[in-house]
Enzyme design. Structure first.
Site, PDB file in Angstrom:
ATOM      1  CB  SER A  92      -2.355 -12.574  -0.229  1.00  0.00           C
ATOM      2  OG  SER A  92      -2.425 -13.465   0.313  1.00  0.00           O
ATOM      3  CE  LYS A 168      -3.845 -12.578   3.430  1.00  0.00           C
ATOM      4  NZ  LYS A 168      -2.618 -12.623   2.613  1.00  0.00           N
ATOM      5  CE  LYS A 236      -0.873  -9.890  -4.097  1.00  0.00           C
ATOM      6  NZ  LYS A 236      -0.799 -10.625  -2.776  1.00  0.00           N
TER       7      LYS A 236
END
Length: 295
Positions: A92, A168, A236
């Site tokens: 990701s 995502k 993140k």
């Protein structure tokens, strides 16, 4: 088929096991994670060596710089990938960086799919991950039988590389805001004197019911914060969301607020906890823990 798999961490190791169980031969180059004892894989010196011998190369790494190093760094995939090969990045990471990595790989003649996943360690072990792919239709069709060994809900989001990563990010926004909403509700209920376990039980039968309320609500009450998906990783991902939104000129006010709550958890040493531990930041603000139970 010979499959190179780089990134044998919490998610990558069970995903690789499912590929081995499907009859494929695995090759790897170790980065931070050691080779699990029960994973039959040949260990090579570099990602380039893995790429030279693999028909398909899969990466499952924590962050954009990790993927950049493995893809484009010294001894990276781009140095060894064959023109007939297909690279599938299941990390990701940044959609913008993904376009750069895909371009470099495609210049060798190889195909490239970005295919980040959702479902956590449980989904990785059960081969039930949701997989969001971006790339050419022919590359997706080639990757599909491999991805079906790791996931159930597999969608080609768009034919441009980076589409899967964008999807995502959208997923991570929804998950984070759901965790924040459940945390607020349970902290509110507990502060008002209600039993948060009973409140959760009642809400699971109504329109407020959700997978987050079910799974993470139980974690919050039982204080089961062993990581399925770490706060640091969700930080993140929301950082990617806010960075991308800034470039697109899109306001994500609740995403920004939730990121600050994750930042507060991380600042107090919680980066390695499950992201359901976001509730601890709200408990601190309320000066009221909803539960002291230990799982």
């Amino acid at each position: 088929m010979k499959i190179g798999f780089i990134g044998l961490g919490v998610m990558g190791a069970p995903m690789a096991r499912n590929l081995a169980a499907g009859g494929h031969a695995l090759l790897t180059s170790l980065n931070r994670s050691p080779l699990p004892d029960d994973l039959p894989a040949e260990v090579l010196d570099s990602a380039a060596d893995v790429a030279r011998q693999s028909e398909i190369i899969i990466t499952m790494l924590p962050d954009t710089p990790d993927v950049e190093e493995v893809m484009l760094g010294e001894g990276g995939i781009v140095e060894g990938v064959q023109s007939t090969a297909l690279v599938i990045d299941m990390s990701s990471i940044s959609p913008i960086a993904t376009e750069e990595f895909a371009r470099a790989i495609r210049e060798t003649g190889a195909g490239y799919i970005d295919a980040p996943v959702s479902g956590g360690e449980v989904g990785a072990k059960a081969a039930s991950l949701t997989i969001m792919a971006g790339g050419a239709e022919q590359d997706f069709q080639r990757a599909l039988p491999i991805m079906q060994l790791m996931g159930k809900n597999i969608t080609l989001v768009g034919t441009a590389n980076g589409s899967g990563q964008t999807c995502k990010i959208a997923n991570q926004i929804i998950v984070a805001l759901n965790i924040e909403a459940v945390s607020e509700a349970l902290v509110f209920a507990a502060k008002a004197g209600c039993d948060p376990a009973k409140v959760r039980e009642a809400l699971l039968g109504g329109f407020a019911s959700s997978r987050v309320l079910d799974v993470h609500g139980e974690r919050m009450i039982s204080r089961s914060f062993a990581p399925g998906f770490r706060i640091g990783l969700h930080q993140k991902d929301l950082g990617l969301a806010l960075d991308s939104a800034r470039k697109l000129g899109v306001a994500l006010p609740n995403t920004a607020t939730t990121q600050e709550l994750l930042n507060a958890c991380s600042a107090r040493g919680g980066a390695g906890k499950d992201h359901s531990a976001l509730i601890e930041a709200l408990e601190l603000l309320a000066n009221n823990a909803i539960s002291t139970e230990k799982a």
